[in-house]
Motif scaffolding. Structure first.
Motif, short mmCIF file in Angstrom:
data_model
loop_
_atom_site.label_atom_id
_atom_site.label_comp_id
_atom_site.label_asym_id
_atom_site.label_seq_id
_atom_site.Cartn_x
_atom_site.Cartn_y
_atom_site.Cartn_z
N UNK A 87 58.09 19.62 57.11
CA UNK A 87 58.91 20.87 57.73
C UNK A 87 58.41 20.85 59.14
N UNK A 88 59.23 20.55 60.06
CA UNK A 88 58.66 20.61 61.42
C UNK A 88 60.01 20.54 62.43
N UNK A 89 59.84 21.20 63.58
CA UNK A 89 60.89 21.20 64.64
C UNK A 89 61.31 19.83 65.15
N UNK A 90 60.40 19.06 65.05
CA UNK A 90 60.60 17.82 65.42
C UNK A 90 61.49 16.68 64.56
N UNK A 111 52.11 18.69 60.73
CA UNK A 111 52.46 19.38 61.94
C UNK A 111 51.32 19.31 63.10
N UNK A 152 49.14 16.84 63.39
CA UNK A 152 48.85 15.73 64.09
C UNK A 152 50.02 15.37 64.85
N UNK A 186 52.17 17.38 66.40
CA UNK A 186 52.07 18.07 67.71
C UNK A 186 50.94 17.54 68.49
#
Lengths: 398, 350
Positions: A39-42, A190, A192, A194
Motif C-alpha cells: 500500500x503506497x502512493x508510488x 514504504x 525503504x 520512500x
C-alpha cells in the motif's frame, strides 16, 4: 578444509522456488512491474520487483500464521526449500545453524500499526509489536525449522546475506557447526521505498544497470538461502555435491555513508580478497553476478574495480537485479543461488535492457541468455551502504 | 581466546573515564534510564552533531575511545551488535513517511537508519578497510559479535574492535511496555532486586573493546568463549548447558569465581537465574548489572565491560553484589537471558 553447498532455496518476483527462477532466466522474463500489493502512493509510479502474492497466500505457502511479517514469510519459504533440497539423511545428528540477514525486519507490519501504536501502545497486537526487529524474523523461522545450535542475524545493508553466508562457512571451518543454513530476506516497505526515493536513486522505469544512461535502481523483495555443509556431512548426502564456497571476503570502502568511492576501493578489496582465498588466478572466474544496482555510483565503482582486477576483458557478467530488482538484505543470498544455478546449468543469466555502453569502461554485460557455458568458478558481489562490500566465490566440485 | 587490551563504556552510570572504576553510582527513579552524555563535539563536526542520532554519537564515540584506550589507531577489523538498531532515527523517518502520506521525506534520517551506521562510521573515521560486520539479533547481538571476533582471531586478524549499542527510543520503550517487560510504577534502580516484582527498567548504552592476540601492558584480561542457546526447558536443562560450556573450556563450576548474572528484577524472568546461582554456583560471588544499565538487548556488553574492569583492577564494586562469597575476580562467567535468547560468556584474568 572445504565447505560444500548442499542445497539452495529462493523466492523473488521471478518465482517462488529455484526451478521457477531458473525458468524465468530461460524465458528472459523480468519480475519488475507496477506495485500492486504494497500500500503506497508510488503504486503505478515506481516499479519494483514485487512478489505478487498477498501475505495470506504466502502464509499458506510457508505454513505460518498470516500474522507473520512478509519478511518472515519469504524467509521461511526459501529457507525450507534450501533445507529440503539438501536432503540431509539424519539432520538430528549434526550441529545446525541458521544464519540469516535482513535490513527491515517486520517493517511491513510496523508501518501499518505505527500511528495507532504511538498514540496508545495497547492498540497494537502483541505479535505485531514483537516482530519489529530484524532478529525477530530469524527467530520465527529458526523455531519453525527447529534449528537451535546457532542462530543469528546480520544487518549490513545490501551485503547482509553475503556476510551471513560467509559466517556460515567460517563456523563450519572452525568446527563450531556441521551445517549452516545461510542467506537472507527482505520485504518491500514504504520505509525503504520512500528512503531510496528521497536519495533520488530509484528509476521510474525498469532499471538499466551498466548502461551509460542508467537512472537508478528498482527495489525488489524476496529471500535466498543456501545450505553449507562440512566434508563429513557432504559424504553422507544421497546426491552428488555440485559446488563449494571456495572464497569470500568482507571489506569496507570507508569512503562515505551512502556513496562508494570513485575507484571502488571496497569493491576491489572484496573481490581480490575472495580471489586470494581461492588461490585462483583471476582468469579462472567464469561468471560474475555483479552487484549492478543501476545507480550511477554503484555501477561505476564496481566496473572500475573490475577493470583494475580483470583488465579490459573481464569474465562474463550480468546483473540479475534486472529481473528481481534490488532485494537489499536478501540479494547476497538470492544471487548466491543464481551464481550456483549458472554453474550447475552452464548458463549465463541475461542482463536485461542493456542498450548504451558506459563510457568509463570498455566492457559490457552478457545481454542474451548463454547456454552451454562451462563455468568452474562463479563470483557474486554484494556492496552496500556504509561501504560494506562482500564477495563470494563458488567453485564446481568434480 | 583473545586479550581485552582496551575498553570504554558509555552508560547511565559514570563509566566513561577509563582511569577510574565506577567512582559513584547513579540512582534513578524511573522505568527508563539513559546514557550519560560525554562531549561528543570532539568527535563530530558541527553538521554531524546536528544531524546525527544520539545512538550514533554515543556508539561511535565509545568505539573511538576504546581504540584510544588500547593505543590502537586503526583496528584490524570491526564487528558490532545492536538489538533494535537505530530506532529513534528510523522512527523519525517513518513518522515523516506516514504523516506526509509519502510526500515530504528527507533522506537525512533514512541514511542514518541502517543498522550498520555506527560500524561503518567508525570505519570511515579511522580508515579501516578490513572486515566490518553488524549483528542485529536481539539478545544474541553482542554475543554474535564475540563469536565473530573469536573466529577472526583464528583467521589472522588482530586488534579487532568489537562493541554493542542500543538506545531507549520511544518505540522500544513502548514496545517493552506493550510486552509487559517494564515496571508499571517508578522505582529506584538501586532497589531493583529488593523485593519480588513484575517488570524491569529499560536502559541503554554502548561498550566497545579492542580484542587482540597479544596482551598489552597492562591488559584487562581475556575473553575465552561465548555460547548462545534458546530458552532451556527447565533449570536442569540450563544446568546441563552451563556445565557443558564450562567443561568444553576445561573448567568445573568450582573454578568459577564470579557469576555476573543478567537478573533484571522481574520475578518470573529471574527464576532460572536464581536457581542457577543458588544451586550450581553456591560457592561463587554472584553479581548483577542490570540495575546499573537497565535492560536492553545488548546489556551483556555492559557486563563485559564490568568483567574487564574487575579483572584489571582486581576489585569488585559493592553495588554489584547479589551474594558476596569473598571470591576474587579471576574466572568470570556471564549468564544472561532475554526472553528466548540465553547466553554464556567466559573471562579469565591474566
Amino acid at each position: 578444509m572445504q565447505v560444500f553447498v548442499a542445497g539452495k532455496g529462493v523466492i523473488t518476483a521471478i518465482g517462488n522456488n529455484v526451478a521457477e527462477n531458473l525458468q524465468s532466466f530461460y524465458e528472459g522474463r523480468s519480475g519488475i512491474s507496477d506495485i500492486t500489493i504494497l500500500r503506497t502512493n508510488y503504486a503505478g509510479k515506481l516499479p519494483a520487483g514485487e512478489i505478487k502474492f498477498s501475505n495470506a497466500a504466502l502464509a499458506a505457502m510457508a505454513g505460518l500464521e498470516g500474522t507473520v511479517s512478509r519478511t518472515g514469510l519469504f524467509s521461511m519459504i526459501a529457507a525450507r526449500e534450501a533445507l529440503q533440497d539438501a536432503q540431509i539423511p539424519e539432520p538430528g545428528k549434526w550441529r545446525i545453524g541458521f544464519l540469516s540477514a535482513n535490513t527491515v525486519g517486520g517493517m511491513d507490519i510496523t508501518e501499518n500499526i505505527f500511528k495507532a501504536f504511538h498514540e496508545d501502545h495497547t492498540k497494537a497486537d502483541l505479535s505485531e509489536v514483537e516482530q519489529h526487529d530484524t532478529g525477530a524474523i530469524t527467530d520465527i523461522v529458526a523455531a519453525q525449522l527447529g534449528i537451535k545450535d546457532f542462530v543469528t542475524t546480520i544487518s549490513t545493508a545490501c551485503s547482509s546475506s553475503a556476510n551471513s553466508i560467509m559466517l556460515g562457512a567460517r563456523l563450519i571451518k572452525n568446527n563450531l557447526l556441521d551445517i549452516a543454513l545461510a542467506g537472507g530476506t527482505d520485504a518491500l516497505s514504504r520505509f525503504t521505498l520512500n528512503g531510496f526515493n528521497s536519495l533520488m536513486i530509484l528509476d521510474d522505469k525498469p532499471c538499466t544497470p551498466y548502461n551509460e544512461t542508467r537512472k537508478g535502481l528498482n527495489l525488489g523483495e524476496g529471500a535466498g538461502y543456501i545450505v553449507l555443509v562440512s566434508e563429513r556431512v557432504a559424504k553422507t548426502l544421497p546426491k552428488k555435491v555440485m559446488a563449494s564456497l571456495s572464497g569470500y571476503a568482507n571489506a569496507n570502502d570507508a569512503f562515505h555513508q551512502t556513496a562508494s568511492s570513485p575507484e571502488g576501493k571496497g569493491n576491489y578489496l572484496a573481490m581480490t580478497g575472495a580471489l586470494a582465498m581461492t588461490g585462483l588466478r583471476h582468469e579462472a572466474i567464469g561468471y560474475i553476478n555483479v552487484h549492478g544496482t543501476g545507480t550511477n555510483n554503484n555501477d561505476l565503482s564496481e566496473s572500475i574495480a573490475m577493470e583494475r582486477i580483470f583488465g579490459i576483458a573481464p569474465p562474463k557478467f550480468s546483473s540479475t537485479k534486472t529481473f528481481t530488482g534490488h532485494t537489499l538484505g536478501a540479494c547476497g543470498g538470492v544471487e548466491a543461488v543464481y551464481s550456483l544455478l549458472a554453474m550447475e546449468h552452464q548458463i549465463i543469466p541475461p542482463h536485461l535492457r542493456w542498450t548504451a555502453q558506459m563510457k568509463e569502461v570498455p566492457f559490457k554485460p552478457v545481454t542474451e541468455l548463454m547456454t552451454g557455458v562451462e563455468i568452474n568458478h562463479a563470483m557474486s558481489n554484494s556492496f552496500g551502504f556504509g561501504g560494506n562490500c562482500s564477495s563470494l566465490i563458488f567453485s564446481k566440485v568434480n | 581466546m583473545l586479550y581485552i587490551n582496551g575498553t570504554v563504556c558509555l552508560s547511565p552510570q559514570p563509566t566513561s573515564d577509563t582511569s577510574v572504576f565506577l567512582p559513584e553510582v547513579k540512582e534513578y527513579h524511573s522505568n527508563k534510564i539513559f546514557c550519560i552524555d560525554v562531549d561528543y563535539s570532539k568527535f563530530f563536526d558541527a553538521g554531524s552533531m546536528r544531524r546525527m542520532g544520539r545512538i550514533i554519537k554515543f556508539g561511535v564515540t565509545a568505539g573511538i575511545l576504546a581504540l584510544k584506550d588500547a593505543g590502537v589507531e586503526t583496528p584490524g577489523a570491526i564487528s558490532t551488535g545492536t538489538g533494535y538498531g537505530l530506532m529513534d532515527i528510523s522512527q523519525k523517518f517513518l513518522n515523516s513517511v506516514i504523516d506526509s502520506e509519502e510526500t515530504i521525506v528527507s533522506p537525512t534520517s533514512f541514511i542514518q537508519s541502517t543498522h550498520n551506521t555506527v560500524s561503518s562510521n567508525i570505519a570511515l573515521m579511522v580508515g579501516c578497510h578490513a572486515h566490518n560486520n553488524t549483528f542485529a539479533h536481539r539478545g544474541f547481538s553482542f554475543e554474535s559479535v564475540i563469536t565473530d571476533a573469536l573466529l577472526l582471531g583464528k583467521e589472522g586478524f588482530d586488534n579487532i574492535l568489537v562493541g554493542a549499542y542500543d538506545e531507549v527510543s520511544d518505540h522500544s520503550y513502548r514496545s517493552m511496555m506493550r510486552m509487559d517487560m517494564l515496571r508499571a510504577e517508578p522505582c529506584s534502580n538501586l532497589k531493583l532486586f529488593s523485593e519480588s516484582h513484575c517488570g524491569t527498567i529499560a536502559g541503554e548504552g554502548a561498550a566497545f573493546f579492542v580484542l587482540a592476540k597479544q596482551k598489552s601492558d597492562p591488559t584487562y584480561g581475556t575473553i575465552k568463549a561465548c555460547k548462545t542457546f534458546p530458552a532451556p526447558a527447565d533449570a536442569n536443562d540450563l544446568k546441563r548447558t552451563v556445565l557443558g560450556f564450562l567443561s568444553d573450556n576445561g573448567l568445573s563450576p568450582k573454578e568459577i569465581d564470579i557469576v555476573l548474572s543478567g537478573h533484571c528484577g522481574d520475578a518470573k524472568a529471574d527464576r532460572l537465574n536464581n536457581i542457577l546461582t543458588h544451586d550450581t554456583f553456591s560457592e561463587q560471588s554472584i553479581l548483577a548489572f542490570k540495575h546499573l544499565c537497565g535492560e536492553y538487548m545488548t546489556a551483556t556488553s555492559f557486563a563485559t565491560w564490568l568483567a574487564a574492569k574487575m579483572m584489571k583492577t582486581q576489585t569488585i564494586p559493592e553495588v554489584l553484589y547479589l551474594e558476596n562469597r569473598n571470591r576474587e575476580p579471576r574466572n568470570i562467567l556471564i549468564y544472561n537471558s532475554l526472553k528466548a535468547n540465553h547466553s554464556l560468556m567466559l573471562f579469565a584474568n591474566v
